[in-house]
Design an enzyme around this catalytic site. Structure first.
Site, PDB file in Angstrom:
ATOM      1  N   LYS A  87      -1.969   3.722  -6.856  1.00 51.66           N
ATOM      2  CA  LYS A  87      -2.494   5.082  -6.644  1.00 51.66           C
ATOM      3  C   LYS A  87      -2.549   5.754  -8.010  1.00 51.66           C
ATOM      4  CE  LYS A  87      -1.674   4.070  -2.273  1.00 51.66           C
ATOM      5  NZ  LYS A  87      -2.713   3.699  -1.319  1.00 51.66           N
ATOM      6  N   ASP A  98       0.862  -1.199   0.000  1.00 52.15           N
ATOM      7  CA  ASP A  98       0.000   0.000   0.000  1.00 52.15           C
ATOM      8  C   ASP A  98       0.896   1.245   0.000  1.00 52.15           C
ATOM      9  OD1 ASP A  98      -2.356   1.521   0.222  1.00 52.15           O
ATOM     10  OD2 ASP A  98      -2.421   1.368   2.400  1.00 52.15           O
TER      11      ASP A  98
HETATM   12  C1  LIG Z   1      -1.079   4.673   2.941  1.00 55.83           C
HETATM   13  S1  LIG Z   1       0.218   4.370   4.035  1.00 55.83           S
HETATM   14  C2  LIG Z   1       0.025   2.678   4.396  1.00 55.83           C
HETATM   15  C3  LIG Z   1      -1.084   2.400   5.345  1.00 55.83           C
HETATM   16  C4  LIG Z   1      -1.108   0.961   5.756  1.00 55.83           C
HETATM   17  N1  LIG Z   1      -1.405   0.060   4.650  1.00 55.83           N
HETATM   18  C5  LIG Z   1      -2.132   0.716   6.827  1.00 55.83           C
HETATM   19  O1  LIG Z   1      -3.090  -0.026   6.582  1.00 55.83           O
HETATM   20  O2  LIG Z   1      -1.995   1.223   7.936  1.00 55.83           O
HETATM   21  C6  LIG Z   1       1.616   4.367   3.001  1.00 55.83           C
HETATM   22  C7  LIG Z   1       2.892   3.973   3.690  1.00 55.83           C
HETATM   23  O3  LIG Z   1       3.846   3.736   2.670  1.00 55.83           O
HETATM   24  C8  LIG Z   1       5.110   4.017   3.242  1.00 55.83           C
HETATM   25  N2  LIG Z   1       6.102   4.117   2.164  1.00 55.83           N
HETATM   26  C9  LIG Z   1       6.137   4.974   1.130  1.00 55.83           C
HETATM   27  N3  LIG Z   1       7.222   4.729   0.374  1.00 55.83           N
HETATM   28  C10 LIG Z   1       7.857   3.685   0.934  1.00 55.83           C
HETATM   29  C11 LIG Z   1       9.027   2.963   0.622  1.00 55.83           C
HETATM   30  N4  LIG Z   1       9.757   3.277  -0.437  1.00 55.83           N
HETATM   31  N5  LIG Z   1       9.369   1.935   1.420  1.00 55.83           N
HETATM   32  C12 LIG Z   1       8.628   1.606   2.489  1.00 55.83           C
HETATM   33  N6  LIG Z   1       7.513   2.258   2.839  1.00 55.83           N
HETATM   34  C13 LIG Z   1       7.144   3.296   2.077  1.00 55.83           C
HETATM   35  C14 LIG Z   1       4.872   5.301   4.046  1.00 55.83           C
HETATM   36  O4  LIG Z   1       5.852   5.441   5.050  1.00 55.83           O
HETATM   37  C15 LIG Z   1       3.472   5.037   4.612  1.00 55.83           C
HETATM   38  O5  LIG Z   1       3.541   4.545   5.918  1.00 55.83           O
END
Ligand SMILES: C[S@@+](CC[C@H](N)C(=O)[O-])C[C@H]1O[C@@H](n2cnc3c(N)ncnc32)[C@H](O)[C@@H]1O
Length: 353
Positions: free
Chosen positions: A307, A278
């Site tokens: 997205k 996600d």
């Molecule tokens: C929409 S949130 C996820 C919410 C999660 N699925 C939940 O149910 O609580 C998106 C997450 O992606 C993470 N993220 C974005 N780019 C990332 C990367 N390159 N590696 C790891 N995490 C990443 C962000 O830190 C964020 O916590």
């Protein structure tokens, strides 16, 4: 008027995504011979599609399901249209149209569009639904074992499409929307996306076979843990990959290991049953990463969000799905849907069949 309606389909969709839903129906129609055209108003929450004939419309309706249209939550096949519904007795015009069809119905749903467009009609739908069921029972056309479900799509206080679906080719929720409650212990609302994805994109047997206690999963972009929570509550062990903090109570359960790493670099030590993802990232980048996991056999199945960009959303979806098919390896079982709990995104399930 009611004869014409048999060429009609009505797709419920997320308000604002009518152009994507319409484009997808056009593409599906073209693949099966073409000749149809869509009608939609932006923000209306539905697309009407006029197929070249009733058979073509029925054929399109049968394509609905987990491998069917992405932007249509539910696809209805018309029986009759009614305009000028009288305020004081709408059933007076609806029932004759329903009775013009010889089928018996396992159930009847009166539904308006999702969002603002349909909000004002919701109370009316509920009242009309109760009255309609009572009337159809009296007329003995409700038969619980029937494979056909009756729909009345209330498009305005005075206009309705009477339609049908086969239970095999239709989501078992009015409007295609499963009403899910946010569990108190869930770390985020996002949890509902994965719960809905399991319900919509997998069937009952698949859920039973593929979501078993003791299985393993990796969650890329896991924080604060809503998706991880869905897996852990099924006693699946999860490696949660995210630089952000995970929910403390979830971490105490003993099933989750938190890795503060980049989701685009992380690799599992051994193949896992599930990859879920996600991450807020460009959809093509995510699709390429998931394809890599599938190609290398690092996961058996994947469930992930793409997205969508502000513009050319439909083209981007097609591109991402093509990229997956071309690079994940042959024989890909791919299912995608814009879920009720999705916003500017779609959810995709992929595995090697
Ligand atoms: C929409 S949130 C996820 C919410 C999660 N699925 C939940 O149910 O609580 C998106 C997450 O992606 C993470 N993220 C974005 N780019 C990332 C990367 N390159 N590696 C790891 N995490 C990443 C962000 O830190 C964020 O916590």
């Amino acid at each position: 008027m009611s004869e014409d309606a048999r060429n009609h389909l009505l797709a419920w969709c997320r308000p604002g995504f009518e152009p994507e839903c319409a484009q997808e129906l056009v593409d599906l129609d073209v693949m099966s011979g073409g000749g149809g055209y869509p009608r939609a108003a932006r923000g209306g929450g539905f697309v009407e599609f006029v197929a070249r004939d009733a058979e073509a419309a029925a054929g399109l309706q049968r394509q609905a399901g987990p491998r069917g249209p992405i932007f249509a939550r539910q696809l209805l096949h018309g029986i009759g249209q009614v305009g000028n519904l009288p305020r004081e007795d709408r059933l007076a015009l609806l029932v004759p149209v329903i009775r013009s069809d010889p089928r018996r119905w396992c159930d009847a749903w009166v539904v308006s569009a999702d969002g603002d467009a349909g909000r004002e009609l919701r109370a009316l739908c509920r009242a009309l639904n109760a009255a309609l069921i009572a009337r159809l029972k009296r007329e003995q056309v409700i038969e619980r074992d029937s494979p056909w479900r009756l729909h009345v799509a209330l498009l305005s206080p005075a206009r309705a499409l009477v339609a049908a679906t086969h239970v095999k080719h239709s989501a078992p929720w009015p409007g295609g929307i499963p009403r899910l409650r946010l569990p108190r212990a869930a770390p985020s609302r996002s949890t509902l996306k994965l719960e809905e994805a399991f319900l919509v994109l997998l069937d009952e047997d698949e859920r039973a076979a593929w979501l078993q206690p003791g299985m393993s999963a990796v969650d890329l972009g896991a924080a604060p843990g809503g998706w991880t929570w869905q897996l852990a509550r099924r006693s699946i062990r999860v490696t949660a990959v995210d630089n952000g903090p995970m929910d403390a109570a979830l971490m105490q359960g003993g099933l989750v290991a938190h890795r503060r790493e980049d989701g685009f670099r992380y690799r599992p030590g051994a193949p896992v049953d599930w990859l879920v993802c996600d991450m807020l990232e460009q959809p093509r980048r995510v699709a390429a990463r998931i394809a890599e996991w599938l190609r290398h056999g690092w996961c058996r199945r994947a469930m992930f969000n793409l997205k969508l960009p502000m513009n050319k959303r439909y083209e981007e979806v097609r591109l991402c799905l093509e990229l997956l098919c071309e690079t994940a390896g042959a024989g890909l079982d791919l299912r995608a849907r814009q879920l009720y709990h999705d916003r500017e995104e779609i959810t995709v399930f992929a595995r090697h069949a």
